[in-house]
Design an enzyme around this catalytic site. Structure first.
Site, PDB file in Angstrom:
ATOM      1  N   HIS A 207      38.681   6.892  51.123  1.00 21.66           N
ATOM      2  CA  HIS A 207      38.021   5.850  50.331  1.00 21.66           C
ATOM      3  C   HIS A 207      36.608   6.243  49.926  1.00 21.66           C
ATOM      4  O   HIS A 207      36.095   5.768  48.927  1.00 21.66           O
ATOM      5  CB  HIS A 207      38.083   4.511  51.069  1.00 21.66           C
ATOM      6  N   ASP A 476      48.529   5.814  49.672  1.00 19.02           N
ATOM      7  CA  ASP A 476      49.159   5.580  50.969  1.00 19.02           C
ATOM      8  C   ASP A 476      50.615   6.012  50.965  1.00 19.02           C
ATOM      9  O   ASP A 476      51.122   6.497  51.978  1.00 19.02           O
ATOM     10  CB  ASP A 476      49.042   4.101  51.357  1.00 19.02           C
TER      11      ASP A 476
HETATM   12  C1  PEP Z   1      46.832   3.264  47.446  1.00 17.49           C
HETATM   13  O1  PEP Z   1      47.110   3.359  48.641  1.00 17.49           O
HETATM   14  O2  PEP Z   1      47.277   4.030  46.574  1.00 17.49           O
HETATM   15  C2  PEP Z   1      45.913   2.202  46.991  1.00 17.49           C
HETATM   16  C3  PEP Z   1      45.694   1.995  45.716  1.00 17.49           C
HETATM   17  O3  PEP Z   1      45.264   1.497  47.954  1.00 17.49           O
HETATM   18  P1  PEP Z   1      44.016   2.112  48.764  1.00 17.49           P
HETATM   19  O4  PEP Z   1      43.651   3.417  48.136  1.00 17.49           O
HETATM   20  O5  PEP Z   1      42.908   1.141  48.673  1.00 17.49           O
HETATM   21  O6  PEP Z   1      44.571   2.253  50.133  1.00 17.49           O
HETATM   22 MG    MG Z   2      46.610   1.745  49.932  1.00 20.55          MG
END
Ligand code: PEP
Ligand code: MG
Length: 585
Positions: A207, A476
């Site tokens: 993130h 994810d």
């Molecule tokens: C993902 O997992 O692709 C998503 C958009 O959620 P995050 O990146 O916030 O986990």
């Molecule tokens: Mg995600």
């Protein structure tokens, strides 16, 4: 001599500037520039802090003294002497003044910068006794910072860079070098003065990297020992496209990268002309380009890039770094309303809170005694929300209320079980009921589920029965399909968006949604990766959600595509043993 440090390219572009090394534990210290006429008062704040800490230490010394010779702790007395000495240390005092007077750093920033300079020197000392004095210095600085927290500077953080005022002689840009940055720290840096950053750790879809992309500043993560190799104030080039950091570059390299930087600006300028061009393929397919945002204020960038809505509002950023003081229903409602109003009638998809894994509520805080657990497989996202029903209900009510002001979609992260779906829907119903009972107005929302876990991707009919639309969280989905921690640079080479298993889950999800006429989009980082646009179009995807900074480049790619031809090609990629080999066809 130029040294190059290699890491992962996470946010494009070139930044050239002087390094500011920030210790991970001190990234939350305010960083801003002070105007020239404030220099004296900023030095005075420091002086006050130093005197106050010296007074504190002296008091403790006196009380020890009063205990009498039998109870006095000689080690403690000696330690306090060392602390007093360090406090008066000429190198600390004059160094801090230098950063304030010559660089216009605020007092806290100047103090932590000089701490880093001296700490390096301690690290290099042969004598273990002297080496250990680093911890004492850190403690002394920590006490001064604590004192200064209570005596705020009159200059507001985030104010305009005063170095650029007056004679117009702008100074060198600054780039941030840290061992690690949490997503919450990143938000703080959104309003800061840095032109780019480098961290030792972190994966491509961590993130921290995601927020860097949303800030649209060049960044390299996973650069391993960068924060040790680079010294305070070194000249540094960050090549965010190649994932390389050049330390102490030669004049030739500086000229070359300066040229690349200007080329990048020209390219951005050219792309900006596509803002109002509809995203339609050569064969007339209309493609929806949506924005991912972290804060309501990001809607301005979304509109500027020509997004036709927000496909993912990561609401957890409202919850992070607040020392447990979570936003209540009204605070959330105001934030969601700002996002809705910011989008001027375009839809806003608000994802319910997704904390946990690499998005802890507090930096460095894990549930006590549970450090051996894997947080990515633990109580995160919807699991946490269902475990905290009153918090979740407050969020649901806030989102439903905001929907009275414009089109809002409600998106639920990381569902995998039918029981979770049932509980979630029951709580959405309960939130509506509570608002009805209180006579509080609210609006209609479309309900969506994120497909982020293989278990969900393999049971799409279940999701289609209960939800109006699906959004594929590829970050994810890849992490859980391939068992690769997305935040761990040590396995980042195995994080493969075109692994056949990932592609099959993606293709299956898209085709089942399309067959039932249900909306489906990709909101993971794959959506904003121009090298994957053709493949996603070929797999039938018509809705992409990404950081505003990526929208125009993806649109440019879309304008050159013919989906009928891509469809056949995508099937061959899907059937290949090594799909990556076909990606350049
Ligand atoms: C993902 O997992 O692709 C998503 C958009 O959620 P995050 O990146 O916030 O986990
Ligand atoms: Mg995600």
């Amino acid at each position: 001599m130029t040294i190059s440090v290699h890491g992962l390219a996470v946010s494009r572009g070139i930044a050239i500037g002087r390094a500011v090394i920030v210790a991970s534990s001190r990234v939350d210290v305010a960083h801003y520039f002070i105007p020239v006429d404030q220099i004296e008062s900023e030095i005075e704040r420091l002086r006050q802090a130093r005197n106050a800490v010296a007074e504190e230490i002296t008091k403790v010394q006196h009380s020890l003294h009063d205990l009498g010779p039998n109870d006095a702790h000689p080690e403690l007395t000696a330690l306090l002497d060392v602390h007093l000495m360090l406090l008066q240390d000429e190198q600390l005092t004059s160094g801090v003044k230098h950063w304030i007077i010559d660089r216009h750093y605020n007092a806290e920033w100047a103090l932590t910068t000089q701490l880093e300079v001296i700490a390096r020197q301690f690290d290099e000392m042969e004598d273990p006794y002297l080496r250990e004095r680093k911890a004492d210095l850190e403690q002394v600085v920590e006490r001064m910072l604590r004192f200064m927290r209570g005596v705020a500077s009159p200059v507001a953080a985030g104010a305009e860079d005063p170095r650029h005022s007056g004679d117009g002689s702008a100074e060198a840009p600054l780039v941030l070098i840290a061992h690690d940055l949490s997503p919450a720290d990143m938000l703080q840096f959104k309003q800061s003065v840095f032109a780019g950053f480098v961290t030792d750790v972190g994966g491509k879809t961590s993130h921290t990297a995601i927020v860097a992309r949303s800030m649209d500043i060049p960044a390299v993560v996973g650069a391993r020992s960068a924060s040790h190799i680079i010294k305070q104030d070194d000249w540094v080039i960050i090549d965010g496209d190649a994932g390389v950091v050049l330390v102490d570059p030669s004049p030739i390299l500086l000229a070359e990268y300066g040229f690349k930087q200007r080329q990048g600006e020209v390219e951005r300028e050219r792309l900006s002309r596509l803002k109002n061009t509809p995203a339609v393929t050569l064969d007339g397919q209309k493609i929806e380009l949506l924005a991912n945002i972290e804060q309501p204020e990001d809607t301005a960038a979304a509109l500027k890039a020509g997004a036709v809505g927000v496909g993912l509002f990561r609401s957890e950023f409202l919850f992070m770094g607040r020392s447990g003081n979570l936003p209540d229903e009204d605070e959330q409602y105001q934030a969601y309303c700002r996002a809705v109003e910011g989008m001027q009638g375009l839809p806003v998809t608000i994802r319910t809170v997704d904390v946990g894994a690499d998005k802890p509520l507090e930096r460095g805080v894990s549930r006590s005694g549970e450090d051996h657990l894997n947080p990515a497989l633990g109580l995160r996202a919807i699991r946490w929300s269902l475990a905290e029903p009153s918090m979740f209900l407050a969020q649901l009510r806030a989102i439903l209320r905001a929907a009275a002001h414009g089109p809002v979609n409600l998106l639920i992260p990381m569902l995998a079980h039918a029981s979770e779906i049932r509980q979630t829907l029951a709580l959405v119903g309960r939130a509506r009921e509570q608002l009805d009972n209180a006579g509080t107005p609210y609006g209609h929302v479309k309900l969506g589920a994120m497909i982020e876990v293989p278990a969900a991707a393999l049971t799409i009919p279940l999701f289609l029965r209960h939800f109006d639309f699906l959004s594929i969280g590829t970050n994810d989905l890849i992490q859980y399909t391939l068992a690769i921690d997305r935040a761990d640079e040590a396995v980042s080479h195995l994080y493969d968006p075109v692994h056949p298993a990932v592609l099959h889950l993606l293709a299956g999800t898209i085709s089942q949604c399309n067959a039932q006429g249900k909306g489906v989009s990709v909101c993971g980082e794959m959506a904003g990766d121009v090298s994957l646009t053709r493949l996603l179009l070929g797999l039938g995807l018509r809705s992409f959600s990404m950081h505003p900074s990526q929208i125009l480049a993806v649109k440019q790619q879309i304008l050159r595509c013919d989906t009928t031809r891509l469809q056949t090609w995508a099937q061959s990629v899907l059937a290949a043993e090594d799909p990556a080999a076909l990606m350049t066809d």
